[in-house]
Write a protein that holds these residues in place. Structure first.
Motif, short mmCIF file in Angstrom:
data_model
loop_
_atom_site.label_atom_id
_atom_site.label_comp_id
_atom_site.label_asym_id
_atom_site.label_seq_id
_atom_site.Cartn_x
_atom_site.Cartn_y
_atom_site.Cartn_z
N ASN A 234 66.61 -28.79 7.40
CA ASN A 234 65.00 -28.08 7.22
C ASN A 234 63.75 -28.76 7.28
O ASN A 234 63.54 -29.80 6.68
CB ASN A 234 65.56 -27.69 5.93
N ARG A 235 63.03 -28.48 8.38
CA ARG A 235 61.77 -28.69 8.46
C ARG A 235 60.46 -28.11 7.86
O ARG A 235 59.13 -28.55 7.63
CB ARG A 235 60.89 -29.23 9.67
N LYS A 236 61.12 -26.99 6.87
CA LYS A 236 60.08 -26.32 6.36
C LYS A 236 58.43 -26.87 4.94
O LYS A 236 59.20 -28.36 4.44
CB LYS A 236 60.72 -25.03 5.09
N GLU B 257 55.75 -26.18 9.63
CA GLU B 257 56.98 -26.83 10.21
C GLU B 257 56.88 -27.75 10.36
O GLU B 257 55.51 -27.85 10.95
CB GLU B 257 58.60 -26.35 11.04
N ALA C 241 54.12 -27.45 3.96
CA ALA C 241 53.39 -26.29 3.03
C ALA C 241 52.19 -27.42 2.80
O ALA C 241 52.60 -28.77 2.13
CB ALA C 241 53.79 -24.99 2.07
N GLU D 26 51.95 -22.00 4.65
CA GLU D 26 53.55 -22.68 5.10
C GLU D 26 53.32 -23.29 6.66
O GLU D 26 52.83 -22.19 7.58
CB GLU D 26 54.16 -21.71 4.82
N GLU E 164 59.75 -29.93 1.51
CA GLU E 164 60.67 -29.29 1.20
C GLU E 164 61.55 -30.20 1.57
O GLU E 164 61.99 -30.48 0.21
CB GLU E 164 61.35 -27.96 1.94
#
Ligand code: ITT
Length: 231
Positions: free
Chosen positions: A117-119, A145, A121, A143, A81
């Motif tokens: 922000n480590r999101k 991290e 997928a 999904e 992300e």
């Protein structure tokens, strides 16, 4: 089931592991699944699409056209992300043309340094195409991290830094069975396998349409078949 009743489909890969996985999944269906190594040389497909969907379709339709039989191809990768979806379709070569998994992970971690922000997928798209072009598509995502250090010995690619909250482990710490149940590829494959009988029907219909039309014998009924008179 005898092989003559099976529909031959080529899986557009030279990866024997992938072939085994698909063969196992489709073993109860009337299909004889081959891989590229079972055929003569065909040109490499250039995977230059902008999406996983583009690349999967490109691989499947090119292979189907080149070999004249239906083809299945998949494309997958990691979208982060905070990096606007990178490495995305460039996942295999993120750190350069001949990059190893370690090189790619190193580059990913350096790009994410200091990032809260480590999101991320994983995405997978499977495309099934006939030589004339039409195709079916199956998709799966998973999904998680990105950790700041690698953990675990299993899996491949970005697995050691991909933390899956549902397992409280990285993909490289999970067993293959665990990963396959919830992974992007596992989900796309399961969706395809669930309705593979419909896929086979669809493929047979498309192949039948592509054959030249049968002659319409009614047009000959009023023909005069006698030989021309000799003068
Ligand atoms: P093909 O020859 O079949 O195209 P490939 O190595 O290009 O194999 P994919 O397109 O499926 O394989 O995946 C591209 C890259 O995305 C792969 O090299 C990994 O870096 C990453 N990747 C995909 N699925 C992954 C997974 O389950 N775990 C970790 N990394 C993955």
């Amino acid at each position: 089931m005898s092989d003559t009743h099976k529909l031959t489909i080529v899986l557009a890969t030279r990866n024997k592991g992938k072939l085994k996985e698909f063969q196992e999944l489709l073993k109860d269906f009337a299909v004889d699944l081959k891989c590229l190594d079972d055929f003569g040389p065909i040109p490499e497909v250039i995977e230059d699409g902008e999406t996983f969907d583009d690349n999967a379709y490109k691989k499947a339709s090119f292979t189907a056209k080149a070999l004249g039989i239906p083809a299945i191809a998949d494309d997958s990768g990691l979208a982060v992300e905070a990096l606007d979806g990178a490495p995305g379709v460039h996942s295999a070569r993120y750190a350069g043309k001949n990059a190893t998994d370690e090189d790619n992970i190193k580059k990913l971690l350096s790009e994410l340094e200091g990032q809260a922000n480590r999101k991320a997928a994983f995405h997978c798209v499977i495309s099934i195409a006939v030589p004339t072009g039409p195709a079916l598509t199956y998709e799966g995502s998973c999904e998680g991290e990105i950790l700041s250090t690698a953990r675990g010995q299993g899996g491949f690619g970005y697995d050691p830094v991909f933390y899956f909250p549902g397992f409280a482990k990285t993909f490289a710490e999970a067993s293959m069975e665990e990963k396959n149940k919830i992974s992007h590829r596992g989900k796309a494959l399961a969706e395809m396998a669930t309705e593979f009988d419909k896929v086979l029907k669809w493929l047979k219909q498309r192949l039948a349409e592509a054959k030249p039309p049968k002659p319409d014998h009614s047009q000959f009924e009023h023909n005069d078949w006698s030989l021309p008179k000799m003068v």
